[in-house]
Scaffold this motif. Structure first.
Motif, PDB file in Angstrom:
ATOM      1  N   ALA A   1     -13.494   0.594   1.938  1.00 40.04           N
ATOM      2  CA  ALA A   1     -12.987   1.465   0.892  1.00 40.04           C
ATOM      3  C   ALA A   1     -14.133   2.161   0.186  1.00 40.04           C
ATOM      4  N   PRO A   2     -13.873   3.290  -0.514  1.00 36.63           N
ATOM      5  CA  PRO A   2     -14.918   3.979  -1.254  1.00 36.63           C
ATOM      6  C   PRO A   2     -15.405   3.152  -2.432  1.00 36.63           C
ATOM      7  N   ALA A   3     -16.488   3.646  -3.050  1.00 37.53           N
ATOM      8  CA  ALA A   3     -17.090   2.912  -4.160  1.00 37.53           C
ATOM      9  C   ALA A   3     -16.088   2.701  -5.280  1.00 37.53           C
ATOM     10  N   GLU A   4     -16.136   1.522  -5.910  1.00 37.12           N
ATOM     11  CA  GLU A   4     -15.218   1.157  -6.959  1.00 37.12           C
ATOM     12  C   GLU A   4     -15.885   1.311  -8.318  1.00 37.12           C
ATOM     13  N   PRO A   5     -15.086   1.551  -9.402  1.00 35.91           N
ATOM     14  CA  PRO A   5     -15.656   1.571 -10.744  1.00 35.91           C
ATOM     15  C   PRO A   5     -16.301   0.236 -11.100  1.00 35.91           C
ATOM     16  N   ILE A   6     -15.709  -0.873 -10.636  1.00 36.18           N
ATOM     17  CA  ILE A   6     -16.278  -2.203 -10.824  1.00 36.18           C
ATOM     18  C   ILE A   6     -16.852  -2.635  -9.476  1.00 36.18           C
ATOM     19  N   ALA A   7     -18.136  -2.963  -9.467  1.00 37.76           N
ATOM     20  CA  ALA A   7     -18.793  -3.303  -8.203  1.00 37.76           C
ATOM     21  C   ALA A   7     -18.176  -4.560  -7.613  1.00 37.76           C
ATOM     22  N   ILE A   8     -17.729  -4.478  -6.373  1.00 34.11           N
ATOM     23  CA  ILE A   8     -17.208  -5.635  -5.658  1.00 34.11           C
ATOM     24  C   ILE A   8     -17.845  -5.671  -4.292  1.00 34.11           C
TER      25      ILE A   8
ATOM     26  N   VAL B   1      -5.449  -0.221   2.265  1.00 34.75           N
ATOM     27  CA  VAL B   1      -4.131  -0.082   2.884  1.00 34.75           C
ATOM     28  C   VAL B   1      -3.670   1.372   2.828  1.00 34.75           C
ATOM     29  N   ALA B   2      -3.852   2.017   1.659  1.00 39.25           N
ATOM     30  CA  ALA B   2      -3.422   3.409   1.524  1.00 39.25           C
ATOM     31  C   ALA B   2      -4.199   4.322   2.464  1.00 39.25           C
ATOM     32  N   ASP B   3      -5.512   4.105   2.578  1.00 49.53           N
ATOM     33  CA  ASP B   3      -6.316   4.920   3.490  1.00 49.53           C
ATOM     34  C   ASP B   3      -5.825   4.791   4.932  1.00 49.53           C
ATOM     35  N   ARG B   4      -5.450   3.565   5.313  1.00 49.67           N
ATOM     36  CA  ARG B   4      -4.981   3.372   6.692  1.00 49.67           C
ATOM     37  C   ARG B   4      -3.621   4.034   6.895  1.00 49.67           C
ATOM     38  N   LEU B   5      -2.719   3.874   5.930  1.00 46.94           N
ATOM     39  CA  LEU B   5      -1.376   4.429   6.072  1.00 46.94           C
ATOM     40  C   LEU B   5      -1.375   5.952   6.005  1.00 46.94           C
ATOM     41  N   LEU B   6      -2.335   6.526   5.266  1.00 45.00           N
ATOM     42  CA  LEU B   6      -2.388   7.976   5.108  1.00 45.00           C
ATOM     43  C   LEU B   6      -3.354   8.634   6.085  1.00 45.00           C
ATOM     44  N   ALA B   7      -3.827   7.891   7.077  1.00 41.93           N
ATOM     45  CA  ALA B   7      -4.720   8.464   8.072  1.00 41.93           C
ATOM     46  C   ALA B   7      -4.041   9.637   8.774  1.00 41.93           C
ATOM     47  N   PRO B   8      -4.790  10.691   9.093  1.00 38.17           N
ATOM     48  CA  PRO B   8      -4.170  11.877   9.713  1.00 38.17           C
ATOM     49  C   PRO B   8      -3.376  11.567  10.971  1.00 38.17           C
TER      50      PRO B   8
ATOM     51  N   GLU C   1      -2.016 -12.027   6.350  1.00 41.65           N
ATOM     52  CA  GLU C   1      -1.597 -11.731   7.716  1.00 41.65           C
ATOM     53  C   GLU C   1      -0.876 -10.383   7.786  1.00 41.65           C
ATOM     54  N   ARG C   2      -0.040 -10.107   6.776  1.00 40.65           N
ATOM     55  CA  ARG C   2       0.702  -8.852   6.768  1.00 40.65           C
ATOM     56  C   ARG C   2      -0.214  -7.670   6.427  1.00 40.65           C
ATOM     57  N   VAL C   3      -1.120  -7.861   5.464  1.00 42.24           N
ATOM     58  CA  VAL C   3      -2.057  -6.787   5.118  1.00 42.24           C
ATOM     59  C   VAL C   3      -2.959  -6.467   6.303  1.00 42.24           C
ATOM     60  N   LEU C   4      -3.434  -7.506   6.963  1.00 38.69           N
ATOM     61  CA  LEU C   4      -4.286  -7.303   8.134  1.00 38.69           C
ATOM     62  C   LEU C   4      -3.517  -6.592   9.241  1.00 38.69           C
ATOM     63  N   GLY C   5      -2.213  -6.875   9.336  1.00 36.95           N
ATOM     64  CA  GLY C   5      -1.398  -6.188  10.330  1.00 36.95           C
ATOM     65  C   GLY C   5      -1.360  -4.683  10.110  1.00 36.95           C
ATOM     66  N   VAL C   6      -1.430  -4.239   8.845  1.00 31.39           N
ATOM     67  CA  VAL C   6      -1.465  -2.809   8.552  1.00 31.39           C
ATOM     68  C   VAL C   6      -2.847  -2.234   8.842  1.00 31.39           C
ATOM     69  N   LEU C   7      -3.889  -2.950   8.404  1.00 27.99           N
ATOM     70  CA  LEU C   7      -5.250  -2.433   8.555  1.00 27.99           C
ATOM     71  C   LEU C   7      -5.666  -2.286  10.013  1.00 27.99           C
ATOM     72  N   THR C   8      -5.025  -3.014  10.913  1.00 28.49           N
ATOM     73  CA  THR C   8      -5.376  -2.938  12.336  1.00 28.49           C
ATOM     74  C   THR C   8      -4.303  -2.237  13.169  1.00 28.49           C
ATOM     75  N   LEU C   9      -3.400  -1.501  12.506  1.00 25.48           N
ATOM     76  CA  LEU C   9      -2.360  -0.790  13.243  1.00 25.48           C
ATOM     77  C   LEU C   9      -2.962   0.319  14.102  1.00 25.48           C
ATOM     78  N   PRO C  10      -2.425   0.522  15.296  1.00 28.06           N
ATOM     79  CA  PRO C  10      -2.882   1.660  16.106  1.00 28.06           C
ATOM     80  C   PRO C  10      -2.324   2.961  15.540  1.00 28.06           C
ATOM     81  N   PRO C  11      -2.932   4.101  15.863  1.00 33.18           N
ATOM     82  CA  PRO C  11      -2.411   5.387  15.380  1.00 33.18           C
ATOM     83  C   PRO C  11      -1.075   5.714  16.021  1.00 33.18           C
ATOM     84  N   ARG C  12      -0.255   6.481  15.290  1.00 29.12           N
ATOM     85  CA  ARG C  12       1.044   6.869  15.817  1.00 29.12           C
ATOM     86  C   ARG C  12       0.905   7.858  16.969  1.00 29.12           C
ATOM     87  N   THR C  13      -0.085   8.762  16.833  1.00 29.76           N
ATOM     88  CA  THR C  13      -0.299   9.756  17.880  1.00 29.76           C
ATOM     89  C   THR C  13      -1.614   9.466  18.579  1.00 29.76           C
TER      90      THR C  13
END
Length: 564
Positions: free
Chosen positions: A9-16, A119-126, A331-343
């Motif tokens: 993910a991009p840089a956060e306001p609070i360093a993590i 999660v949002a970055d993965r779901l909104l991928a072009p 397990e469910r979050v990881l399932g989204v982050l590793t989803l293949p592209p639709r196209t």
């Protein structure tokens, strides 16, 4: 060979600590990375948690000392010093608890934001995402509920540290008073922890099933509403409702079973912990009866036994339950982050600047059957279609689906050869429900890119003058989340103005005026051609006023091609 997915993910306001998710990441690893994801907040929070628990343990120790050294001897000076020491101890433990909890919550929120961004970055991928988890309803459940549950695991790095310190300190004091009692605590606590971990297995399984069923039910509900027009066109409302009712019943059963498992887990652990502490108190009472312990020491032992019950019981919640539910959500979050592209992977080519021609030759995709269509620069083409066919055409032009057969080209090159983000700047497809974000009207329309004159022209073409006049702050009025402060027709006009202000070479509008009255629709139709010159426009609509201003109308309902 497929390249491992690497997300950060991009840089956060609070360093993590950044989360690296690749093909080798397991749910357990993701949960552990979550727990230690915000060390700058959780490390001091854990130290403050230890300070709080140390203060709690010192309360019965100070009270027992006061009884033996001040009350029993009648010494007022010692009693005063003991009261001052007790007050300082309460001040310390209160301070540690207050600020430790704040720091821990801050770290948890930072990690939650980081996870939600991933999660949002993965779901909104072009290229989109494939599978059930890529549907809007299921995605919303994972991005909201599962991410929140997973982020709560951060507290495992905060509170259990203090709870463990309390147990160890209690054992030390008990060892000093009676080595037998201290040994019982030192040997019994590890056995209880092992028991908690083993007992959490059924809870983890039920939590995983409950989360999946709940997400499936909410996903079907959201997707049903999002695709209601398509379902209406197919006459499938009843079937969709029956499927949702079945999923909802399964989710309810899963929730009840998971709640029952959690209740039995926490209850059984609390019972075992209570029996353990009761045994310590009984042994201390027998030692006092035989004269091996003073009254003050007995009070200290009983107080420590009560104190240690809290940390032991909290382990069942702050470690066992939180870890079990977090692992299921990971397990469910990881399932989204590793989803293949639709196209398929998009090409790297970018459209040439300027206008272009869209050409569809014998396209078969979904409900599209051998569609031939050409849109030249400057043209305004209307398309009449049933909801399912209209949605299939919009998905094709937006790059969400690829044609099963035939060829779709822009500027003479197949759409699949273009970089999706660059292509979408050339072909802007505005869905029937175009969401607004929480901000002002100006921010929603300009999107940080449209020029001021383009914004003004777009507002006029979308007939937004009445909206600006009635709003207290005019164009700087807040619209609320998804345009909550606006009516349906106002939201639709603002979304239309936003699309017009971007001035893409080809603008595809899918039913842009269904929520406005006929008079407003007619005014929008009159102004649309003027604001879109010299660019091309494709109107997928049934509105007669909009179709009347088109150069020609393609009727996909009966395969006719009519000139308007």
């Amino acid at each position: 060979m497929r390249t491992p997915l690497l997300l950060q993910a991009p840089a956060e306001p609070i360093a993590i600590r950044p989360f690296h998710v690749d093909a080798d990441t397991t749910p357990r690893r993701l949960a552990l990375r979550t727990i230690f994801g915000a060390p700058r907040q959780t490390v001091p929070a854990a130290l403050l948690s230890v300070g709080h628990q140390v203060g709690e343990v010192l309360v019965p120790v100070i009270m027992g000392f006061a009884i033996d050294q001040a009350v029993a001897t009648g010494d007022p000076v010692r009693l005063a010093w003991c009261l001052v020491l007790l007050a300082l101890d309460f001040a310390m433990l209160s301070f540690c608890y207050r600020f430790g909890s704040r720091l821990g919550l801050l770290g948890m929120e930072a990690v939650q934001h980081h996870l939600r961004t991933l999660v949002a970055d993965r779901l909104l991928a072009p290229a989109g995402v494939a599978g059930r988890a890529g549907l809007p309803g299921v995605s919303l459940s994972i991005a909201a509920s599962d991410v929140s549950t997973l982020a709560r695991a951060v507290m495992i790095s905060v509170y259990p540290a203090g709870e463990l310190a309390a147990v160890i300190l209690c054992a030390v004091f008990l060892m000093a008073l009676s080595w037998q009692l201290g040994l019982i605590v030192l040997l019994g606590v590890p056995l209880l922890l092992v028991l908690m971990d083993r007992a959490g297995g059924p809870l983890r399984r039920r939590s995983r099933r409950q989360a999946a069923l709940a997400a499936e039910a909410s996903g079907k509900a959201a997707d049903l509403l999002a695709g209601y027009r398509v379902l209406s066109g197919l006459g499938a409302q009843g079937t969709a409702a029956d499927r949702y009712r079945a999923a909802s019943r399964d989710a309810l059963d899963g929730s009840l079973h998971a709640a029952g498992a959690q209740g039995r887990y926490v209850g059984s652990m609390s019972l075992v912990s209570g029996l353990f502490v009761a045994g310590i108190a009984l042994a201390a009472g027998l030692r006092a009866w035989s004269g091996d312990l003073t009254v003050g020491q007995l009070i200290t032992v009983v107080g420590l036994a009560q104190i240690v019950l809290g940390p032991l019981s909290a382990f069942a919640t702050n470690f066992g339950t939180v870890w079990a539910t977090a692992l299921a959500s990971a397990e469910r979050v990881l399932g989204v982050l590793t989803l293949p592209p639709r196209t398929e992977a998009a090409g790297e080519a970018e459209p040439e600047p300027g206008e272009g021609r869209l050409r569809l030759d014998a396209i078969r995709s979904g409900r599209l059957d051998a569609l031939d269509l050409t849109v030249d620069p400057g043209e305004c083409i209307g398309v009449r279609a049933d909801p399912a066919t209209a949605a299939a055409l919009a998905d094709l032009l937006a790059g969400r689906t690829a044609p099963e057969s035939g060829e779709a080209t822009w500027q003479g090159r197949p759409l699949g050869e273009y970089d999706l983000e660059a292509l979408r700047a050339a072909i802007l497809v505005v869905p029937h429900h175009a969401a607004l974000f929480d901000g002002t009207i100006r921010e929603n329309i300009a999107l940080g890119a449209a020029a001021q004159e383009a914004t003004a022209a777009a507002l006029a073409a979308a007939d937004c003058a009445e909206i600006l006049e009635s709003a207290p702050d005019g164009i700087d009025a807040q619209v609320g989340d998804d345009g909550l402060r606006l009516s349906g027709g106002q939201r639709q006009r603002i979304a239309l103005a936003r699309a017009l202000a971007q001035r893409p070479p080809l603008l595809v509008l899918h039913e842009p005026t269904t929520a406005v009255d006929s008079v407003t629709e007619a005014r929008i139709a009159e102004r649309l051609r003027g604001v879109r010159r010299p660019h091309a426009t494709l109107l997928i609509t049934e509105a007669p006023a909009l179709l009347a201003v088109c150069d020609r109308v393609v009727d996909l309902r009966d395969d006719r091609r009519d000139d308007a």
